[in-house]
Design a protein around this motif. Sequence first.
Motif, mmCIF file in Angstrom:
data_model
loop_
_atom_site.group_PDB
_atom_site.id
_atom_site.type_symbol
_atom_site.label_atom_id
_atom_site.label_comp_id
_atom_site.label_asym_id
_atom_site.label_seq_id
_atom_site.Cartn_x
_atom_site.Cartn_y
_atom_site.Cartn_z
ATOM 1 N N ALA A 1 0.969 -1.288 0.266
ATOM 2 C CA ALA A 1 -0.395 0.341 0.040
ATOM 3 C C ALA A 1 0.918 1.015 -0.066
ATOM 4 N N GLN A 2 1.742 1.168 0.923
ATOM 5 C CA GLN A 2 2.631 2.781 0.933
ATOM 6 C C GLN A 2 4.198 2.508 -0.869
ATOM 7 N N SER A 3 3.897 1.124 -1.381
ATOM 8 C CA SER A 3 4.975 1.667 -2.119
ATOM 9 C C SER A 3 4.551 2.332 -3.448
ATOM 10 N N GLY A 4 3.070 2.494 -3.477
ATOM 11 C CA GLY A 4 2.386 3.297 -4.419
ATOM 12 C C GLY A 4 2.203 2.306 -5.654
ATOM 13 N N LEU A 5 3.042 1.048 -5.799
ATOM 14 C CA LEU A 5 2.948 -0.449 -7.230
ATOM 15 C C LEU A 5 1.596 -0.681 -6.866
ATOM 16 N N GLY A 6 0.646 -0.462 -5.941
ATOM 17 C CA GLY A 6 -0.836 -1.546 -5.871
ATOM 18 C C GLY A 6 -1.408 -1.696 -7.058
ATOM 19 N N ASP A 7 -1.897 -0.888 -7.246
ATOM 20 C CA ASP A 7 -2.540 -0.107 -7.939
ATOM 21 C C ASP A 7 -2.873 -1.055 -9.854
ATOM 22 N N MET A 8 -1.034 -0.652 -10.050
ATOM 23 C CA MET A 8 -0.471 -2.045 -10.803
ATOM 24 C C MET A 8 -0.252 -3.231 -11.214
ATOM 25 N N PHE A 9 -0.602 -3.722 -9.719
ATOM 26 C CA PHE A 9 -0.532 -5.082 -10.002
ATOM 27 C C PHE A 9 -2.602 -6.023 -10.117
ATOM 28 N N ASP A 10 -1.694 -7.069 -11.250
ATOM 29 C CA ASP A 10 -3.612 -7.735 -11.754
ATOM 30 C C ASP A 10 -3.879 -8.813 -10.659
ATOM 31 N N GLY A 11 -3.303 -9.321 -10.018
ATOM 32 C CA GLY A 11 -3.606 -9.711 -8.874
ATOM 33 C C GLY A 11 -1.818 -10.123 -7.660
ATOM 34 N N VAL A 12 -2.448 -10.036 -6.134
ATOM 35 C CA VAL A 12 -0.683 -10.063 -5.236
ATOM 36 C C VAL A 12 -1.577 -11.907 -4.438
ATOM 37 N N GLU A 13 -0.321 -12.461 -4.471
ATOM 38 C CA GLU A 13 -0.210 -13.218 -3.453
ATOM 39 C C GLU A 13 0.887 -13.338 -2.732
ATOM 40 N N ILE A 14 0.171 -13.329 -1.128
ATOM 41 C CA ILE A 14 1.024 -13.552 -0.067
ATOM 42 C C ILE A 14 1.456 -14.660 0.295
ATOM 43 N N VAL A 15 2.426 -15.803 0.123
ATOM 44 C CA VAL A 15 2.477 -16.593 0.375
ATOM 45 C C VAL A 15 3.675 -17.671 1.480
ATOM 46 N N SER A 16 2.982 -18.608 2.045
ATOM 47 C CA SER A 16 3.887 -18.929 3.080
ATOM 48 C C SER A 16 5.348 -19.418 2.190
ATOM 49 N N ASP A 17 5.384 -19.686 1.867
ATOM 50 C CA ASP A 17 6.878 -20.376 0.772
ATOM 51 C C ASP A 17 6.319 -20.473 -0.818
ATOM 52 N N LYS A 18 7.702 -20.484 -1.084
ATOM 53 C CA LYS A 18 7.807 -20.574 -2.905
ATOM 54 C C LYS A 18 8.203 -21.717 -3.642
ATOM 55 N N GLN A 19 7.050 -22.855 -3.605
ATOM 56 C CA GLN A 19 7.739 -23.837 -4.199
ATOM 57 C C GLN A 19 7.366 -23.438 -5.485
ATOM 58 N N PRO A 20 7.772 -24.785 -6.359
ATOM 59 C CA PRO A 20 6.708 -25.315 -7.681
ATOM 60 C C PRO A 20 5.304 -25.301 -7.654
ATOM 61 N N HIS A 21 4.738 -26.297 -6.865
ATOM 62 C CA HIS A 21 3.494 -25.830 -6.519
ATOM 63 C C HIS A 21 2.631 -25.161 -6.093
ATOM 64 N N VAL A 22 2.715 -24.133 -5.889
ATOM 65 C CA VAL A 22 2.562 -22.810 -5.708
ATOM 66 C C VAL A 22 2.762 -21.898 -6.360
ATOM 67 N N TYR A 23 3.666 -22.041 -7.525
ATOM 68 C CA TYR A 23 3.812 -20.971 -8.681
ATOM 69 C C TYR A 23 3.114 -22.058 -10.059
ATOM 70 N N THR A 24 3.056 -23.321 -10.181
ATOM 71 C CA THR A 24 1.575 -23.379 -10.634
ATOM 72 C C THR A 24 0.556 -23.498 -10.358
ATOM 73 N N ARG A 25 -0.549 -23.804 -9.064
ATOM 74 C CA ARG A 25 -1.882 -22.829 -8.338
ATOM 75 C C ARG A 25 -1.652 -21.666 -9.104
ATOM 76 N N ILE A 26 -0.605 -20.672 -8.466
ATOM 77 C CA ILE A 26 -1.017 -19.357 -8.855
ATOM 78 C C ILE A 26 -1.512 -18.718 -10.771
ATOM 79 N N PHE A 27 -0.402 -19.066 -11.329
ATOM 80 C CA PHE A 27 -0.239 -19.500 -12.626
ATOM 81 C C PHE A 27 -1.336 -20.057 -13.399
ATOM 82 N N ASP A 28 -2.458 -21.234 -12.877
ATOM 83 C CA ASP A 28 -2.711 -21.566 -13.600
ATOM 84 C C ASP A 28 -3.901 -20.904 -13.887
ATOM 85 N N ALA A 29 -4.255 -19.827 -13.205
ATOM 86 C CA ALA A 29 -5.970 -18.924 -13.060
ATOM 87 C C ALA A 29 -5.376 -17.780 -14.123
ATOM 88 N N PHE A 30 -3.982 -17.844 -15.255
ATOM 89 C CA PHE A 30 -3.514 -17.200 -15.879
ATOM 90 C C PHE A 30 -2.694 -17.766 -16.934
#
Length: 232
Positions: free
Chosen positions: A136-165
């Motif tokens: 919110a403070q970065s000033g970039l928030g409106d530029m993103f079409d989606g925001v994912e805050i995850v507990s860790d970044k593993q291949p299955h996490v990227y698979t899940r996120i990008f499956d919607a795109f």
Amino acid sequence: MSDTIRCIGFDADDTLWHNERFFKLTQERFAELLAPHTDASDLDAVLMAAERRNLGHYGFGIKGFVLSMIETALEVTDQRVPGHVIADLIAAGQDMLQHPIDLLPHAADAVRAAKSFGPVLLITKGDLLHQERKLAQSGLGDMFDGVEIVSDKQPHVYTRIFDAFGGASTGMMIGNSMKSDVRPMIEAGGFGVFVPHDLAWDFEAAEAPQSHPRYAELPDLGALPDFLNAVR
């Protein structure tokens, strides 16, 4: 490559804005506070071991870092660390949570350049409330079409996120962590772009997949627009 890239993701901390330098400064303060109470010469190593040990309990972020500092202080002083030192460590963590957001050079231009390919995502790990505040403070928030805050970044996490795109195979992830941003995205079938930062947490170190056709390394975000134009 432009025929295959449909969606681009960005890491946040130390990719779009500064973060690790606040951890380094607090770790120096930690050593200063503990110096009168222990002669431990391996304080950084003990703290790193505590951080690794506690990731499964507290996850990534400042809160887990502060708890690991307190645990380390108790360990290296045989439980004799004064209460005022613990209070100072808690205050140092609170200061970290209140630090203003300082964008890295070219961050906004890099995100704009990525939007010419389609949806742009912010994919970051850490404490939910703190990451939301930073965005919110970065000033970039409106530029993103989606925001994912995850507990860790593993291949299955990227698979899940990008499956919607359109799937990970049509996605690209840009970040400063070889371990969290680049390698798992490539393992998920996408493109991984490494943008190194001067400061890096040892936990995030990993070998670069130099020969992989879906790997690229850029000196900084300023090089991203030309890189994306070259692969159209």
